[in-house]
Design a protein around this motif. Structure first.
Motif, short mmCIF file in Angstrom:
data_model
loop_
_atom_site.label_atom_id
_atom_site.label_comp_id
_atom_site.label_asym_id
_atom_site.label_seq_id
_atom_site.Cartn_x
_atom_site.Cartn_y
_atom_site.Cartn_z
N ARG A 1 0.82 -1.21 0.00
CA ARG A 1 0.00 0.00 0.00
C ARG A 1 0.85 1.26 0.00
NH1 ARG A 1 -4.69 -1.04 4.60
NH2 ARG A 1 -5.53 -2.98 3.75
N ASP A 2 0.28 2.32 -0.55
CA ASP A 2 0.89 3.64 -0.43
C ASP A 2 0.40 4.30 0.85
OD1 ASP A 2 2.30 3.46 -2.81
OD2 ASP A 2 0.65 4.28 -4.00
N MET B 1 7.10 10.84 0.75
CA MET B 1 6.67 9.66 0.01
C MET B 1 7.85 9.01 -0.75
SD MET B 1 3.66 9.38 0.95
CE MET B 1 2.27 10.30 1.62
N LYS B 2 8.76 9.84 -1.24
CA LYS B 2 9.93 9.28 -1.91
C LYS B 2 10.80 8.53 -0.92
CE LYS B 2 13.95 10.43 -4.76
NZ LYS B 2 14.67 11.48 -5.52
N ALA C 1 9.59 4.97 -0.32
CA ALA C 1 9.49 4.07 -1.47
C ALA C 1 9.76 2.63 -1.04
CB ALA C 1 10.47 4.49 -2.56
N LYS C 2 9.10 1.69 -1.69
CA LYS C 2 9.22 0.29 -1.30
C LYS C 2 10.63 -0.26 -1.57
CE LYS C 2 4.79 0.48 -0.54
NZ LYS C 2 4.32 0.71 0.84
N SER D 1 2.03 12.09 -6.91
CA SER D 1 1.86 10.69 -6.54
C SER D 1 1.77 9.80 -7.77
CB SER D 1 0.61 10.54 -5.69
OG SER D 1 0.35 9.19 -5.38
N ARG E 1 5.16 9.43 -9.29
CA ARG E 1 6.00 8.56 -8.47
C ARG E 1 5.62 7.10 -8.70
NH1 ARG E 1 5.00 10.94 -4.23
NH2 ARG E 1 3.33 9.62 -3.43
N ARG E 2 4.34 6.80 -8.78
CA ARG E 2 3.92 5.42 -9.04
C ARG E 2 4.37 4.96 -10.41
NH1 ARG E 2 -2.36 5.22 -6.83
NH2 ARG E 2 -1.92 5.83 -4.68
N THR F 1 7.89 3.81 -10.46
CA THR F 1 8.17 2.53 -9.79
C THR F 1 7.84 1.33 -10.67
OG1 THR F 1 5.95 2.41 -8.81
CG2 THR F 1 7.66 3.57 -7.55
#
Length: 609
Positions: free
Chosen positions: A225-226, A246-247, A250-251, A317, A320-321, A324
């Motif tokens: 999840r974000d 958020m960066k 990151a996962k 957002s 950013r997604r 990824t």
């Protein structure tokens, strides 16, 4: 260890704190006449080579470090079989205690002042080759002079050293661990960066970005999840600050900032380094809600400004997604967007505006349906007479024995179907007597029973179970109807046999919960807690409301979580109430719920219950 015991030339003055591994005492150095902190292992652990090794490793890590934002090690002192660390004494409060006592998030400026100091200390440790691996609020001490001190290097690792854990073993605090650490990786600078970003998110919003009912759900949230957006719900958080956080969350490590210093620069914390201690002043200053004005002073933002900020946040957002995604998926995504842009020109017949008209009609119809759903929700709440959060609290005598569900709960409102999908994919039909194809098919066979549905679920035949649940959801038997509605909601929530659909899950849970089904009430509370089916927007008021409904029917997990909620409080919604917390812990303990006995004992030892 008695208060008057001497360790070498150090006289023990008082117990400062105790944990699972050892204790920390205030001591007086009789040679140079100053107060110090002495950290010791519990006696039973001094015979365990692994714990002794970790204790020595912490001292070795601290011995490499000399920084104003890291506690200073003076001496590693052996005394017979015992081993002590003589350290700098820091008077103040841990950051998690500050958050708990304040009962809500800190102002943006105070948050950045805290993080600027923590980032300085962590960046220095990285420069010296030390990875902390357990950055969290309880390990950040706010000194009485406003200086932040990083504590507890007990699981820190010196780069290049032999690892002290087996490969694949996760070590750290799960709520603050980076995904790669959860998978058993040793972690590096970017893992500490992730943990520090979690801390910043929590002190800005009042809650960590990820939550779960257990370790498995927490891990799923962290990996899949974000984090819920901060703009516009947290005043003072700009799209740029949100994007930087958020960066950092990151996962994958390579998608984060390359260093703590780069993160500190991006969020604007580095610029506050000189004034950081004066901004914080002291832990007591942070407990004063008036400090929020120093962080967010100024006139309220206009609606266009807020709309622009939200647009920037969401567009960032999306970008950013997109970054990824795998390069091949990026190409496919670009192609789809490009095709969508030119399709009206290729197939739309030039000036024909029927597509635009259809979109307008769809939007009006969607708004109408949303208004109906909201009206139904308000009417149900009015019928059930739930009132305000403060009125939900049962009296002490009432909570001694959880109330049983009554049989006179109001009938569930008929839900509305969305665009003719199957009942399990949306909600029941609005047309009286109309049945979906699945229900028609089920009605031609032998009537489904709850036992049949449960067996299908046990056998993991989710499609068969869903078909039976669809039929049972329209049963005249209330007990069958509400359990079937819950199972349909659970299937939509977990994606069993069909794609996950949080909005559908929320609607089914509402119907079942309104009929007094405790599992649905608890699940609905969790969904409101996580913002599932509501665009990531949590609703703590509804969370408490539905947990309370489930707890009053004897649901042990709801009782335990209510204990946690009342112990910590909910910013702007619910004040801390240790008596209520203890009552709920006691009820959960009576049902042997894990952790309830320890939580209750903790309140009693602190003199709060």
């Amino acid at each position: 260890m008695s208060d008057q015991r001497m360790i070498g030339h150090y006289r023990i003055v008082e117990l400062l704190g105790a944990g699972a591994m050892g204790k920390v005492h205030v001591a007086f150095d009789t040679f140079i006449e100053r107060e110090v902190a002495i950290k010791s292992l519990r006696p039973e652990l001094t015979q365990d080579p692994e714990f002794v090794g970790r204790f020595k490793a912490e001292a070795q890590s601290l011995a490499r470090l000399n920084h104003p934002n890291i506690t200073t090690l003076f001496l590693l002192l052996p005394d017979g079989r015992d081993l002590y660390m003589v350290m700098e004494l820091v008077r103040g409060r841990a950051l998690d205690d500050v958050l708990r006592e304040r009962g809500g998030p800190l102002g943006v400026k105070e948050c950045l002042a805290i993080i600027s100091q923590a980032a300085d200390g962590v960046a220095y440790a990285h420069q010296m080759g030390v990875i902390h691996r357990d950055i969290k609020p309880s390990n950040l001490m706010i000194g009485n002079d406003g200086r932040v001190k990083i504590m507890d290097f007990g699981i820190a690792r010196v780069q290049g050293s032999v690892r002290m854990t087996r490969a694949g073993t996760a070590i750290g605090t799960p709520l603050y661990m980076a995904p790669e650490q959860r998978r058993g990786s040793e972690g590096d600078e970017r893992s500490d960066l992730y943990s520090l970003a979690i801390v910043l998110y929590e002190i800005l919003s009042g809650a960590p970005p990820f939550a779960g009912l257990d370790e498995v759900e927490l891990l799923q949230a962290q990996i899949g999840r974000d984090p819920p957006p901060l703009v516009p719900r947290i005043p003072g958080v700009t799209p740029g600050l949100e994007a930087a956080i958020m960066k950092a969350l990151a996962k994958r490590p390579e998608q984060r900032y390359p260093s703590i210093r780069a993160f500190s620069d991006a969020i604007g914390a580095t610029a506050l380094r000189v004034d950081a201690t004066s901004i914080i002043q002291s832990p007591a200053h942070l407990l004063d809600r008036a400090t929020e004005t120093s962080a967010s002073a100024g006139p309220a933002a206009s609606l266009p400004s807020v709309a622009l900020a939200v647009a920037k946040s969401r567009s960032t957002s999306l970008v950013r997604r997109f970054k990824t995604l795998h390069p091949a998926l990026q190409g496919v995504s670009v192609a789809i967007v490009a095709f969508a842009a030119v399709a009206p020109l290729l197939f739309g017949g030039g000036g024909d505006d029927s597509g635009a008209r259809k979109r307008d009609i769809d939007r009006v119809e969607r708004d109408r349906r949303m208004a109906e759903i909201e009206s139904d929700r308000r009417q149900t709440a009015k019928t059930l007479d739930y009132g305000q959060i403060g009125e939900i609290k049962p009296a002490r005598g009432e909570i001694d024995r959880p109330a049983l569900a009554t049989n006179d709960a109001p009938p569930a409102a008929k839900p509305k179907c969305n665009d003719g999908f199957s009942i399990a994919d949306c909600q029941p039909s609005t047309v009286p007597g109309q049945k979906t194809a699945a229900v028609e098919k089920a009605s031609l066979a032998a009537p489904a029973t709850l036992a049949d549905m449960r067996k299908a679920l046990k056998d993991k035949d989710y499609l068969k179970a869903a078909s039976m649940a669809e039929a049972l959801a329209q049963s005249s038997d209330k007990s069958e109807q509400r359990e079937a509605q819950f199972q349909l909601g659970w299937a939509a929530l977990k994606g069993m046999g069909r794609p996950q659909n949080l909005d559908v899950a929320l609607n089914w849970m509402k119907l079942s919960a309104a009929q007094g089904y405790p599992e649905a009430q608890f699940a609905l509370g969790v969904m409101y807690q996580n913002g599932d089916g509501m665009g990531g927007q949590e609703n703590p008021g509804e969370t408490v409301r539905w947990f309370t409904e489930a707890a009053n029917q004897g649901h042990p997990r709801a009782q335990f979580l209510l204990g946690k909620i009342y112990e910590r409080g909910v910013p702007n919604v619910l004040k801390r109430d240790y008596r209520r917390a203890g009552d709920f812990y006691r009820l959960a303990k009576e049902q042997s719920f894990p952790g309830a006995a320890e939580a209750l004992e903790g309140l009693r030892k602190a003199g709060r219950y």
